[in-house]
Every structure is written in structure tokens, then in C-alpha cells.
Write an enzyme that holds these catalytic residues in place. Sequence first.
Site, mmCIF file in Angstrom:
data_model
loop_
_atom_site.group_PDB
_atom_site.id
_atom_site.type_symbol
_atom_site.label_atom_id
_atom_site.label_comp_id
_atom_site.label_asym_id
_atom_site.label_seq_id
_atom_site.Cartn_x
_atom_site.Cartn_y
_atom_site.Cartn_z
ATOM 1 N N HIS A 132 -3.768 -5.078 0.190
ATOM 2 C CA HIS A 132 -3.484 -5.534 1.373
ATOM 3 C C HIS A 132 -3.591 -6.954 1.650
ATOM 4 C CE1 HIS A 132 -2.779 -1.681 3.897
ATOM 5 N NE2 HIS A 132 -3.717 -1.084 3.101
ATOM 6 N N GLU A 179 -2.163 -8.640 3.668
ATOM 7 C CA GLU A 179 -2.138 -9.048 5.160
ATOM 8 C C GLU A 179 -3.473 -8.775 5.700
ATOM 9 O OE1 GLU A 179 -1.123 -4.785 5.355
ATOM 10 O OE2 GLU A 179 -1.464 -6.462 3.753
ATOM 11 N N CYS A 216 0.531 -1.170 -0.145
ATOM 12 C CA CYS A 216 0.047 -0.223 0.151
ATOM 13 C C CYS A 216 0.778 1.450 0.169
ATOM 14 C CB CYS A 216 -0.995 0.072 1.215
ATOM 15 S SG CYS A 216 -2.281 1.221 1.010
#
Length: 285
Positions: free
Chosen positions: A241, A243, A129
Site C-alpha cells: 500500500h 498510499e 493490493c
Amino acid sequence: MATTTAPRDAAPNSPRIAVTWADTAPSHEAWFHAELEALTRGAAAAVERAGGTVTVLDAADPLLAATLLAADAAWDGLLVMGGGDVDPVLYDGDPGHPAISGVDANADAFEASAILQALETGRPVLGICRGLQIINVALGGSLHEDLDCLEGVGAENLGAEGIHRNHADPTGPMVLHGVAIEPGTRLAEALGATATVVSGHHQAAARVAPGLRVAATAPDGVIEALESADPARWLVAVQWHPEDPQTDPAQLDAVMSAFVAACREAGSPMAPSAAQQQTQEVTTR
């Protein structure tokens, strides 16, 4: 003063990964800080699952930042996490743009310097990001200050329900959308030709920095990933993202496994030359 998260005892042949995010940035609201902290924990856990040893550094603290930039620092790879907007002054943008928020000058300076040092010393770099955005800016690229102002992006892709913005409440969940991944890229090797990703960004890469190439795009053409154009240099950056808890865990593990494997192969580079030890600064372009 904030502290680093110290690494656990490293297993044999475990590459040492420096993970940076602006933990103490005063410009970050409490909800945003909590979200970034949780995402960083998720990414760090994935690095450890892939066999890496993690040290988390607060990019907003210039004293702690020196830990990474020391000539004898022991680290094998750099993971630059999400965060606030990069200062538009650094890419000849509009610092007065009403959409700009969360800027932290210390984080901008430290992470740009760490990226440059990593590349000069042969260490792999992964950006997530904001990590993609500061990589692009540090290497000479620019950003769109806000996608709502970007011509050619259909209205259906923006606003409260769009694929590039959180819902009307920015503290809510990020949104899912598809990306097309360029063949022959490291990202395609890890994820295949397409992926469903979790996204929450209001900015994107505009002018791609020299030495980088586009690795993935959204359906409207917005850049979603960049890589080094030099196959000998391991640098991958995604605008989304992996994650985030909404993401298929296999996607995060595939990205982190490739990154940690590259760090293991790179090993611990020799100390940089005297010229490389000098502090790098992002200058106004």
C-alpha cells in the site's frame, strides 16, 4: 444507491483516471470500509498531485459500474484499489477456505471486466493490493488463499508479528518490510532496486498469469509486484500500500507520477470494436 465521486473540472491535458473500489460491498465490516475509503482518498489525491483527474466508481454497484464499461466512456487509465478477497472459484481455488473473507461478486466481475477492457483499448492499469490479485486472476493467474498455509515461507514471516499480516488485531496498523525490485522493470525505474513498503495482505499471487512477470519480491520470495511482460503495455500492480500514511510520500508520488504520465501519453483511445464492447466475464478455471 451509492454514487460516484464526480471529477473536478479537468485541466488541459489532464488524463482522466477511473479509480475503483467496492464502496457498498455488504461483506465489508465497518472498520474495513473506513480503512479502504481512507486509502482510496489518499491514492486519489496522489493522482491529482501528479496531474490526473479522478472519478471514483463503486465496483460493488453494477449500475454504476456500467458508467466505466460503456463504449463511449471517457477515461484514460484505470486504478484498481484494495478490498476484500477475490472469490477463489475464479481461480480454481478453495471457496471454503476458512481464511477467505470480504468477497463481493459484483466487484470481482466489474473490476475484472474493466481490467480486460483497459488492456484491450491501450489504457494503462495500476493495481494496489487486491488490485494486483484481481489483475492476476482476470488474466488467468491464481492466488494463495492464505499465506499461513504456504510452504517455504518461514514462520517468522507469518502470524501476528509477520511481514505479511497485520498485527493480531487486523484493525491495527499495517507492517513495514523490504522488497527487492527486478531490474529493467517499470517499478525499478520509478523506485530503484529496493524499497521499504507497507503491507497488510494475507494472500499473494501464486501462478502468475500469462503476459505478466514478477517485478518485486519480499525477502521470503512472496510476490510483491507484477507487471506486463510486454514493454508496449503499461500495467503495474503492487501487493503493498504506497498510499498508506506510514509510507514515505515520495514512494506514492513516484508510482502515481509514472502512472499518470503513461495515461497522458496514451490519451483517450478510440472506442473499442464491437467484439471488445461485449461484456467480459471471469470464468472458472
